[in-house]
Design an enzyme around this catalytic site. Sequence first.
Site, mmCIF file in Angstrom:
data_model
loop_
_atom_site.group_PDB
_atom_site.id
_atom_site.type_symbol
_atom_site.label_atom_id
_atom_site.label_comp_id
_atom_site.label_asym_id
_atom_site.label_seq_id
_atom_site.Cartn_x
_atom_site.Cartn_y
_atom_site.Cartn_z
ATOM 1 N N HIS A 61 0.835 -1.207 0.000
ATOM 2 C CA HIS A 61 0.000 0.000 0.000
ATOM 3 C C HIS A 61 0.868 1.255 0.000
ATOM 4 C CE1 HIS A 61 -4.031 1.737 1.632
ATOM 5 N NE2 HIS A 61 -3.345 2.683 1.015
ATOM 6 N N LEU A 64 2.451 6.722 -4.709
ATOM 7 C CA LEU A 64 3.580 7.348 -5.392
ATOM 8 C C LEU A 64 3.184 8.634 -6.109
ATOM 9 C CD1 LEU A 64 5.415 4.205 -6.804
ATOM 10 C CD2 LEU A 64 5.930 5.522 -4.736
ATOM 11 N N ASP A 155 -8.699 2.831 -3.150
ATOM 12 C CA ASP A 155 -8.217 3.409 -1.894
ATOM 13 C C ASP A 155 -8.163 4.929 -1.948
ATOM 14 O OD1 ASP A 155 -6.965 3.089 0.809
ATOM 15 O OD2 ASP A 155 -5.424 4.240 -0.204
ATOM 16 N N HIS A 182 -10.960 0.035 0.893
ATOM 17 C CA HIS A 182 -10.835 1.141 1.835
ATOM 18 C C HIS A 182 -12.159 1.186 2.612
ATOM 19 C CE1 HIS A 182 -9.678 5.456 2.839
ATOM 20 N NE2 HIS A 182 -10.969 5.427 3.163
ATOM 21 N N ASP A 308 0.818 2.633 3.796
ATOM 22 C CA ASP A 308 -0.094 3.711 3.378
ATOM 23 C C ASP A 308 0.680 5.020 3.273
ATOM 24 O OD1 ASP A 308 -2.364 5.007 2.558
ATOM 25 O OD2 ASP A 308 -3.341 5.042 4.521
#
Length: 438
Positions: A61, A64, A155, A182, A308
């Site tokens: 997770h 970027l 997400d 999510h 995350d």
Amino acid sequence: MTENRDLLIRGADLVGNGANDLLIRDGIIIAAGSQAQDEAHDARIIDAEGLIALPGLVDIHTHLRQPGQEDAETVFTGTRSAAVGGYTAVHAMANTNPVADTASVVDQVLELGQEAGWVQVRPVGAVTVGLEGKQLSAMGAMARSRSQVRVFSDDGKCVADPVLMRRALEYVKAFDAVVAQHAQDPVLTEGAQMNESALSGELGLAGWPAVAEEAIIARDILLAKHVGSRLHVCHLSTAGSVDIVRWGKKMGVNVTAEVTPHHLLLTEELARSYDPIYKVNPPLRTAEDVEAVREGLADGTIDVVGTDHAPHPLESKDCEWQSGSFGMTGLETALPVVIETMVNTGRMDWNDVARVLSTTPARIGRVAGQGQALEVGANANLTLVDPTVRRVVDPRQQWTRSTNSPYKGLELPGRALYTIYEGAITVDSGVPIEKENR
């Protein structure tokens, strides 16, 4: 480009199971023990005595941000940060601009990762077009693309429509993929700013109830059971969520779950500062929730730690709480937080660390050549960790483009001194090495 040489790792503690030597040639571990010494010819030697050798870390997770949000992060800077954190593979989430909901966008992310060369980048495809929750994306095309997408997620947003979620779970079965949810009921969390508790009332911030997460997880476990598909729960954060995932596993549902480093260490009390550096989705919870997720990770109810990693430009955090963006960086601090909360407390050993940070996330994401045991014939993706060092976190000295780390000023243990990706040293003594100098 430097000359391709053998690499001899001497005296590393292989996942906490005793010191040994490893010889790497052409991206493969070709010998171990005394044989490694015998077969090493003009090898570069890493004296790894006192260091723990782990399979390269795999993040399930990571945000970027590229394409479209390069002011916060790029594939180059984000994967460089990952390498410094000990990672050799990351899953790049789909909430970019444009959204990664087509084969062309995921392949663009794949190419950017290959050009950067720090880690293996596995693009995550969106479940719905534009993350809008109205129409399924071209999941089949993304699965068949060069990226071979095997994780799909909206997400940042929840797939709230149960019919769409059911269809997505059914659809991904055809290519052995997983839907990563999510879990956030959008109605129950409208306008929410922090965990719903006595503290949110005291601070005058709109509360984010635990049930908003737990209700979606319970629903999706039942849907996954009904259609016989794989479900992954992103960033689980409450004690109730741990219980629900444990219930699902007891029923035999193919459900996996992740917890973030910040939910293992930090609590809602930090919101007292009104500093949006501590604003995150899902929010920091209570001390009781932190204890529950630690226990869930230790007993295997929670399968992996996912960072995350959510970088943001300075202006998105240097503001009032209500105006601040949700999210924290985490690639360079994930392993230290796991050491602090799980290893140094006696809840986990180094084999467990390898399981939750490497082996299992590689299995969930179907990442070939990653998360393998450090033995002859395995791909040479590994990290060498100094477990004894303790350092004060300074976000300005990290290699990510953004500085929104919630650990600023905290002293954390452990450091990935060397990261080896496909047999090449990408991080040497904690410093990333540019591709042309490897």
